[in-house]
Every structure is written in C-alpha cells, then in structure tokens.
Design a protein around this motif. Structure first.
Motif, PDB file in Angstrom:
ATOM      1  N   ARG A   6      29.124  55.832   6.127  1.00 20.47           N
ATOM      2  CA  ARG A   6      28.978  56.712   4.974  1.00 20.47           C
ATOM      3  C   ARG A   6      28.392  58.038   5.411  1.00 20.47           C
ATOM      4  N   ARG A   9      31.022  59.984   7.024  1.00 21.69           N
ATOM      5  CA  ARG A   9      31.943  60.535   6.025  1.00 21.69           C
ATOM      6  C   ARG A   9      31.304  61.709   5.307  1.00 21.69           C
ATOM      7  N   LYS A  12      31.217  64.728   7.536  1.00 18.04           N
ATOM      8  CA  LYS A  12      32.557  65.316   7.581  1.00 18.04           C
ATOM      9  C   LYS A  12      32.806  66.177   6.350  1.00 18.04           C
ATOM     10  N   ARG A  13      32.440  65.532   5.179  1.00 21.61           N
ATOM     11  CA  ARG A  13      32.663  66.223   3.907  1.00 21.61           C
ATOM     12  C   ARG A  13      31.877  67.521   3.906  1.00 21.61           C
ATOM     13  N   ARG A  16      33.518  70.044   6.000  1.00 22.34           N
ATOM     14  CA  ARG A  16      34.685  70.616   5.293  1.00 22.34           C
ATOM     15  C   ARG A  16      34.228  71.684   4.301  1.00 22.34           C
ATOM     16  N   SER A  19      33.061  74.728   6.077  1.00 20.14           N
ATOM     17  CA  SER A  19      34.197  75.492   6.573  1.00 20.14           C
ATOM     18  C   SER A  19      34.861  76.251   5.435  1.00 20.14           C
ATOM     19  N   ALA A  20      35.015  75.528   4.277  1.00 22.75           N
ATOM     20  CA  ALA A  20      35.640  76.159   3.113  1.00 22.75           C
ATOM     21  C   ALA A  20      34.815  77.342   2.647  1.00 22.75           C
ATOM     22  N   ARG A  21      33.463  77.134   2.653  1.00 23.42           N
ATOM     23  CA  ARG A  21      32.600  78.231   2.185  1.00 23.42           C
ATOM     24  C   ARG A  21      32.745  79.436   3.106  1.00 23.42           C
ATOM     25  N   GLN A  23      35.308  80.177   4.957  1.00 21.50           N
ATOM     26  CA  GLN A  23      36.620  80.806   4.688  1.00 21.50           C
ATOM     27  C   GLN A  23      36.533  81.694   3.480  1.00 21.50           C
ATOM     28  N   ALA A  24      35.894  81.121   2.445  1.00 22.24           N
ATOM     29  CA  ALA A  24      35.811  81.849   1.180  1.00 22.24           C
ATOM     30  C   ALA A  24      35.041  83.131   1.367  1.00 22.24           C
ATOM     31  N   LEU A  27      37.200  85.553   3.250  1.00 22.64           N
ATOM     32  CA  LEU A  27      38.245  86.081   2.363  1.00 22.64           C
ATOM     33  C   LEU A  27      37.668  87.089   1.377  1.00 22.64           C
ATOM     34  N   LYS A  31      38.661  90.771   0.961  1.00 23.77           N
ATOM     35  CA  LYS A  31      39.143  91.226  -0.349  1.00 23.77           C
ATOM     36  C   LYS A  31      38.299  92.405  -0.822  1.00 23.77           C
ATOM     37  N   GLU A 149      51.928  98.493 -20.994  1.00 23.94           N
ATOM     38  CA  GLU A 149      52.724  97.501 -20.298  1.00 23.94           C
ATOM     39  C   GLU A 149      53.707  96.782 -21.183  1.00 23.94           C
ATOM     40  N   GLU A 150      53.372  96.678 -22.419  1.00 23.60           N
ATOM     41  CA  GLU A 150      54.287  96.014 -23.341  1.00 23.60           C
ATOM     42  C   GLU A 150      55.393  96.943 -23.796  1.00 23.60           C
TER      43      GLU A 150
ATOM     44  N   ALA B  36      39.751  71.780   4.785  1.00 20.90           N
ATOM     45  CA  ALA B  36      38.785  72.639   4.093  1.00 20.90           C
ATOM     46  C   ALA B  36      39.560  73.740   3.362  1.00 20.90           C
ATOM     47  N   TYR B  37      39.567  73.678   1.999  1.00 18.94           N
ATOM     48  CA  TYR B  37      40.372  74.637   1.209  1.00 18.94           C
ATOM     49  C   TYR B  37      39.480  75.421   0.255  1.00 18.94           C
ATOM     50  N   THR B  38      39.783  76.670   0.069  1.00 18.54           N
ATOM     51  CA  THR B  38      39.132  77.455  -0.972  1.00 18.54           C
ATOM     52  C   THR B  38      40.216  77.931  -1.897  1.00 18.54           C
TER      53      THR B  38
END
Lengths: 727, 180
Positions: A6, A9, A12-13, A16, A19-21, A23-24, A27, A31, A149-150, B36-38
């Motif tokens: 556990r 796991r 790992k979670r 992940r 890593s996602a944070r 990346q965010a 980005l 941006k 736009e309309e 790992a996805y955002t």
C-alpha cells in the motif's frame, strides 16, 4: 494488500500527482508567458490602431447602433473629426450625429443612409454637415456597421473626409466646363464665319486672278500701244527733224535761222523724250534685248563725248577723257546701249554743271575673276544732296522738283540708265558732294576680243570709210507708205547729191519697180500696207535665186523692238537703220552695201598720225584734240571751225568791255575758257580764267588781260592754221 | 488529446471502482506520461486507448461500452465544468449545432494545439438533424456517448441512429437524430 504494498502504491500515486503538478506548473508558466506576449502584442496593435484612428486625416466617429428613439449616440470621435467639425470630443460624445446636420443637408441622402444602416448594410455617400459655428462643409462619408460575435449590429463606424475643397473645385470645374462649352460654341460660330470669309476670299481670289489676267492683258496691250504709238509719233517727228535740218542748210537770215534752230532743237528734244518713254516701256515689258557684238571701245566713247563738245563749249565747260592705258581697245558688248548710258550721264553732267569740267573716266579691272570695265562721268556741278542720293535712280525722280522747272527732263533718264546697266550685267552708282560735283559711274562685265573681229563700228570710224567716194549716179529706190517719209527720203538723198531716187508706196509696187528698173540699193520700210517690207524682200530674194544677182536691201525700222533685227535679216535684208534717219548713217550704209570701192585699200593710218609740235605744246595740246578726233582730219577741222566761231563771238564781247556789262565780260571769258580747254588751247584757257576772275577789276587791268587773251588766241590760230596746211 | 479527458476518466473510474482500480490499470500500462495527467496538458490519444483497454480487462466490460459510458458521463461533467457553453443552446439540436461553430472555435482559442474532431451538422427539417463525426482518433463510440448524454441532458425524446462510415468505423460515423 500488505502495508508495504500500500505504501508503495501511495508513493507511486504521490509521484504521479507530483509529476502532474509539475507539468501543470510548467504549462501554467508557458501559458502565462504566452498570455503576456499576446497581451503585449494586443496592446501594440491597439496602440497602432488607436494612433491611426486618432491621427487619421479623415474624421472617425463611432456611434451606438440605436437607430430608433433619439438616434445613435456618439461614443468616440478622433482629432480629425474635431478639426473638421469644430466640436471637441467632450462636446459631442453622448450626442446624436443628427446635430451635425443642417438646412442644406440632403434629406434624400439621409433617408438612403438610414435605410442602408437599418438593413445592416454599409453606406457610402456625400453629405453636407455643419460645424459648431454653423459653417457648412462637404463630407465624403463611409459608414460601416460593427457586429458582435452573434452578428448583431452593436455600433456604427463612420469615416468622414472633408471634400469641401473638392466640391468647390468640382463646382469651379463645372463652371469652367460651362465656360469652355460656351467658348467652343463661340469658336464654332467664328469658324463657321471664317469659313464663310474664306469662301468669299476664294471667290475674291478668283476674281482677282481674273482681274490680274485682264490687267496683264491690258498691260500687254499698253506696251503694244506704246510701241505703236511711239512708232506713229516718231514718223512725223522724223519728218519735222529732217525738214528742219534741210532748212538749216538753206540760205536764211539770222531770225529765220534762229527760229529753225529752235524748231530743230525742240524736235530733237521731243524725240529724245519719246525714245525715253519707249525705252522704259520696253524695259518694263522685258522686251529690251542686249546685244553682244565686238566693237571698238575707244571709238564708241569718243563718238559719244564728241556729241557734247558743242554744248560743253557753249557752256564754257571742259570735257576731258581719262583713259587708263590698260583699257582694251576692242571688247564685246552692246555698243548702242553703252553709248546711250554714257550719253545720259554726260548729258546730265552738262545739265547740272555751270563751271569747271566734266571728265569721262575709263578703267579696266583685268586681274579679278570677273574682269570689268569701269566708266565714270565726273563733274564739278551742283552735286546731289545726301538725302536725295538714294532715290536718284528711281523713275520720275529728280533731286528736287525745282530741277524739273529749271533743267527740264522727264525724270526717266537715270531710271533707264540704271535699267540698261543692270540688263548688261553691271552696276551703277553715284558719289556726290553737294556744291562740289558728282561722279556717276557704272561697270559692265568685260569681255575682250581681238580687234580683227570688230565689225560693228568700223564703218562708223571715218578712218578709211571716209575716203570712199560714193558715185552720185547710184540708183536708189526708197519704199515707204508715209508721204512725209517719202518726201524726206527723197529730199535728203537729193541734198546728199543723189538724184536718181525712185519712190514706192508699198512692197508690191516696189517689187514691180525692181522688176522693170535697175537699182543699186533699196531702202525698205518694214511696215506697209498691201505687202510689207519683210515679205517684199523675201519675194525679191526668191526671184534673185532664179535670176542671180543681189540687190542690197536696207531696212528702215521704226519701232526697234526685240526681234526686229532678226526679222529683217531673216527676211533677207542686208542691214537695218533705225529711224530717225541721219544723213551720216545713210551714207555709211550706202558705202557699206554698194559696190566696194578700191578706196578701202588706200586708207592709210599713217596719214592720220597727228604731227605734234613740241614748241606749241603749251599753246596747243594736240593730244587733247586728238583724243576727241582720234586724228580724224575732217573732225579736227570741224572742231577747229567750231572753236573759232565761238571764240570770235566771245572776243567781240570781251573787246567791248568798256561799254558792256561786267556780267557779259565774265560770261564771255567763261565761255572762251571752256572752248579753248576743249580744243587743247590750255594757255588761252588759263588767261580766260584770269579774265573771268578779274571781272571786278578796273578797265586798265581788263585792257591788259584782253591783250593777253588776244595774243594767246593769235598763237593758237597760227598753230591751227599750220596744222591745216600740214593736213 | 487534452488532459481533461484523462483526468475526468480517472475521476469516473475512481467513483465507480475505487481509487485502487486506477493504480491497477496504470500498472498494466506502459505510458509515456507515466500516468501523470493535468487538465491543461496534451497527451497521446493512444494512452487513452491503453488505459481503456486495461480498464476493460480489469472490469470485464467491453471497450466500446466503456467509451460510450464515459462519453455519456462526460457530457454532464461538461455542463458542470464549462457552463458558459450551455448558456445559449436550449435544445439538443441547438447544442449540437453549436459544437462545431462555437465550442470548438472557443476551444481552439484556449488551446491552439488541440486536435479536434469534425462535427458537421445538417438540419434536414425541424425534427431531423444529421451529424457527421470525423476524427483522427478512433473515438466514434465516445462521441455517441456524448450525443446520448446531450439528449438526456435536455430531456428530449430523440431517437439516435448511427451509421458506420467505410471500414474504419471508429474514426467516422454518421448520426441521425430524429425527434419522436
């Protein structure tokens, strides 16, 4: 699941999520940066757009799209709009554009604008608006709906251009166009008128051409008339002159002689005027022909000068010749015309000279490419005023109209002279000093010729020809239709010692008489009724071809027009004489054409070489005398006799000085001075000049001078008598 | 493929099968992203296929059903995440018609690199709408799920007929929506 599993796991979670944070975050950073750049770009774009709009020369107005209610509301205007309209942004924003319109704003255009915008279509047009101060201005306006736009229209953007200047310019253009159109119409009218005038002119030109043709015909008729007229006039003139000459040779008392001399002089004068008129009309008609024949220049000039000796002597003037040694003796030219020119010039000089001398100058220019002969008549006369010099050769012009009264003349002489010189290819001119004298000169192209070729004025030269003895038994036929001419011819011939003279009235009669009688010579008038002189001669020559023999026929021409001479010779005539017929001419022709006498051969030049007395050279300048006579004994004798006659007259007056007027003394001295000088009696001439100058002196002085004159005269006479004896 | 498709899928899987299922699925996959996805990231659509494939294995449910189910679920989630797109369309037809001309345009503004499928609509008459799905990804089932979700969202009685185009049925499909 075990705790470890556990944990693994979860780790790992966690990895992940981490890593996602990351990346965010990455980005997000990318941006953010992209947004930052975009924002910057947008700001730049916005700045540029705003600057463009704000600073545009065209007015920009943005309004709401509210067409109903109070109308659209202005939310933005740029600087150009304020410039054009006079409204500051804070004065106009929130208002409706309708406040810009005024009384002259075109309602139709406004309606069109509203209807376009309400349909969501752009509008473009021209509209009159008013500034804040109420001044109208023209706009080229372009309104575009702005949609969201309309697709809903939220705003209108109007772009306005002030075209007031253009409008004014257009108005001016329109006015100019109208003016131009008017001008074009006017021009077209004028062109039409011009065309009309041109047509009229063309018509007039045709008429003028017609008139010119008629005038030319009339001119030709006039020339012909003048020629005929002068012919008609000259015939009776010749009669009068001839008869007067014969009368002069008869026994007359002094009154009668004087009358006849006046008659003769006036007739000669009238004839010369007639000749002038004929000459000028011939020259103007281009009918005067210049001959080119070989002749003796010296003889020609001498003969001409000689003509004026009596007149010069009478006026107490000295006539002189100054001939350069290199002037050739024989040349080719028109003898008659050169003599005519000289005559005119000498005659003029005599007319306008009261005292002094007249010198005829002969020079030749041989070394130039165009050799020329220079002849001049120098006088010591009144001269010509400077302002009159230019016109002196014009027709009917004299230096002064008073001259006409004083000296007479037609005013044609110099005009004719000039024309003749021109026709001969020469030049004429005059140098003059008023009160000092004039020099009339002329040049002609010089063509030399061998003396042996000279035919023309040989027989005029009395050397040789004078020695021919004409038989008084010559049988002569004179053919002339005119009774006066007939009488004159017969009388003249009889006077000359010819008694065998027959008369014929026309060619036919002449031919009959020639057929039945024998003649040695025929004088034939050219123009006659029935059969004229040409035709008669032609028939005669045809007959002679059969019978052999050759009867000399001398034409008597009256009109001397171009081609007359050729016509005569072509018809078979041997020679021609132009009227008036002078005895010497008649004799010369008879000598030339009747059987030649052996006397020709006996002519000996040595006989005529003058004997010059060295001792008498001061008293008598023989060279001078010979200059005029060329050693001709007969002429010399005539001159001497003339001199003596004049001299005796003058001496009588001079001898009478105690009783006579001073003026007479002066005149007589002057006259004798001239006569003596012309003869070559230089000493006598000199003493006469003294006498002329001493007119105011007392009688004792005059007495002394007179005795000098008489002594000098005696010496001259003695020498002259010796000469006579020698001859 | 946008990361939101992955994160929403994981949320749904977690809700349905528990958080361990995600770990199990990921353990079975070999993913470039490492799982790992955002929401804002962009990932290879093959990763989604791997994940759905692994999920099918663990759950004994067909891929096709899973994709359809996920599409249906995602439509409602869209309404929660991006309510702005739901302001105007008042019906299924209106919404579907706005996808291509409006929603995708907006998505492109936010994510210029997004690879979006073609959704062309044609209203044959008031009651029938034809929609053609064309994509570089084989997710026609996923799209069908979305359409079903839409119909149920607007609570309309519309029959959905689907017609496979050519051989690559998952890449292109024609849907005909007929109001009942």
């Amino acid at each position: 699941m075990s705790i470890e599993d556990r944990i693994t796991r979860l780790e790992k979670r966690l990895a992940r999520e981490k890593s996602a944070r990351q990346q965010a975050e990455q980005l997000l950073e990318e941006k953010s940066y992209a947004f930052y750049k975009l924002n910057e770009q947008l700001q730049e774009d916005s700045r540029l757009l705003e600057a463009t709009v704000v600073n545009a020369n065209d007015g920009v107005i943005i309004t709401t799209a509210d067409l109903a209610n109070g109308g659209p509301e202005i939310i933005y205007v740029n600087e150009a709009f304020s410039r054009i309209s006079g409204y500051d942004p804070d004065e106009i924003i929130g208002k409706t554009p309708r406040i810009l319109q005024g009384p002259d704003t075109d309602r139709n255009v406004l309606d069109l604008l509203k209807s376009s915008l309400s349909k969501g279509k752009p509008f473009k047009g021209e509209l009159k608006n008013y500034t804040k101060d109420g001044d109208p201005y023209w706009l080229d306006i372009s309104i575009v709906p702005i949609r969201d736009e309309e697709g809903t229209i939220t705003h209108f953007t109007a772009i306005e251009r002030n075209i007031t200047n253009r409008k004014n310019f257009e108005k001016e253009l329109q006015q100019e166009k109208e003016t131009a159109e008017k001008e074009i119409a006017e021009r077209q009218r004028i062109e039409a008128q011009l065309q009309e005038y041109t047509d009229k002119l063309e018509l007039m030109r045709f008429e003028a051409l017609d008139a010119q043709k008629k005038a030319e015909e009339a001119s030709a008729a006039k020339t012909e008339f003048l020629a005929n007229m002068s012919h008609e006039l000259r015939t009776p003139m010749n009669g009068i002159i001839g008869m007067a000459e014969m009368l002069m040779d008869s026994n007359l008392n002094s009154d009668q002689r004087e009358n006849i001399e006046i008659l003769h002089g006036s007739s000669e004068n009238l004839l010369s005027i007639l000749n002038d008129i004929l000459d000028i009309s011939k020259i103007e008609a281009g009918e005067l022909e210049i001959e080119t024949v070989p002749f003796h220049l010296g003889t020609a000039v001498r003969q001409t000068v000689q003509l004026f000796l009596p007149l010069a002597t009478d006026k107490g003037l000295t006539l002189d010749m100054d001939r350069a040694d290199d002037v050739p003796s024989a040349i080719i030219g028109d003898l008659g015309r050169i003599q005519q020119v000289l005559r005119n010039l000498i005659s003029n000089a005599l007319k306008f000279t009261e005292d002094g001398n007249i010198t005829i100058v002969l020079r030749a220019t041989m070394d130039s490419e165009t050799p020329s002969l220079y002849l001049a008549v120098e006088d010591t006369g009144v001269g010509i005023p400077k302002d009159k010099l230019a016109a002196i050769f014009e027709k009917f012009t004299q230096a002064d109209t008073s001259i006409t009264r004083k000296f007479g003349g037609t005013g044609l002489g110099l005009a004719i002279t000039q024309q003749l010189v021109k026709l001969m290819g020469g030049e004429i001119g005059v140098d003059s000093l008023e009160g000092q004298g004039s020099t009339f000169w002329f040049t002609i192209p010089l063509t030399m010729v061998s003396e042996a070729d000279v035919l023309v004025n040989l027989y005029d030269d009395k050397q040789g020809a004078a020695d021919i003895e004409l038989s008084k038994d010559l049988r002569i036929l004179a053919v002339d239709d005119h009774p006066i001419n007939q009488t004159f011819a017969r009388k003249l011939l009889k006077k000359l010692g010819f008694f065998y003279v027959d008369l014929a009235e026309n060619g036919l009669q002449a031919l009959d008489m020639i057929a039945t009688n024998t003649y040695d010579i025929v004088f034939m008038d050219c123009q006659m009724p029935e059969l004229d002189g040409y035709q008669a001669t032609t028939i005669l020559r045809e007959r002679e071809e059969e019978t052999g023999g050759h009867l000399p026929v001398i034409a008597l021409t009256a009109n001397a027009m171009i081609g007359d001479k050729e016509k005569c010779l072509k018809a078979g005539m041997d020679d021609y004489l132009s009227k008036p017929i002078k005895p010497e001419k008649l004799i010369a022709a008879m000598k030339k054409w009747t059987e030649p006498s052996a006397a020709f051969e006996t002519s000996d030049a040595e006989l005529h070489i003058p004997s010059v007395s060295e001792a008498g050279s001061e008293i008598m300048d023989w060279d001078r005398l010979h200059m005029f006579t060329d050693g001709d004994q007969e002429e010399e004798q005539a001159l001497i006799e003339m001199f003596m006659t004049y001299a005796e007259e003058s001496l009588e007056i001079l001898k009478n000085f105690r009783h006579g007027e001073d003026e007479e003394w002066k005149k007589a001295a002057h006259k004798l001075k001239g006569s003596a000088a012309n003869l070559g009696a230089q000493a006598l001439s000199n003493v006469c000049m003294e006498a002329e100058q001493s007119v105011d002196q007392d009688n004792a002085a005059k007495e002394q001078i007179l005795s000098d004159i008489l002594a000098s005269y005696e010496q001259v006479i003695k020498l002259l008598n010796n000469e006579k004896i020698e001859a | 493929m946008k990361g939101i498709v992955f994160t929403e899928l994981f949320d749904m899987v977690e809700g349905l099968f528990g958080v361990d299922m995600i770990d199990d699925v990921l353990d079975d996959c070999e993913l470039e992203s490492g799982g790992a996805y955002t929401t804002v990231g962009t990932y290879d659509h093959n990763e989604l296929l791997q994940i759905v494939g692994a999920l099918s294995k663990h759950t004994d449910l067909p891929v096709k059903d899973l994709l359809h189910k996920y599409g249906y679920h995602l439509f409602f989630r869209f309404h929660e995440i991006m309510p702005v797109f739901f302001e105007k369309p008042k019906s299924t037809f209106e919404f579907l018609e706005s996808v291509h001309d409006h929603i995708h345009v907006e998505v492109k503004k936010l994510y210029p690199d997004a690879a979006l499928p073609h959704f062309e609509t044609e209203r044959n008459d008031d009651d029938i709408l034809t929609m053609v799905y064309k994509s570089c990804c084989p997710f026609a089932d996923f799209a069908e799920g979305l359409i079903h979700g839409c119909v149920d969202f607007y609570k309309e009685n519309i029959e959905i007929q689907s017609e496979n185009q050519n051989m690559a049925e998952e890449y292109s499909r024609i849907f005909t929506l007929i109001k009942q």
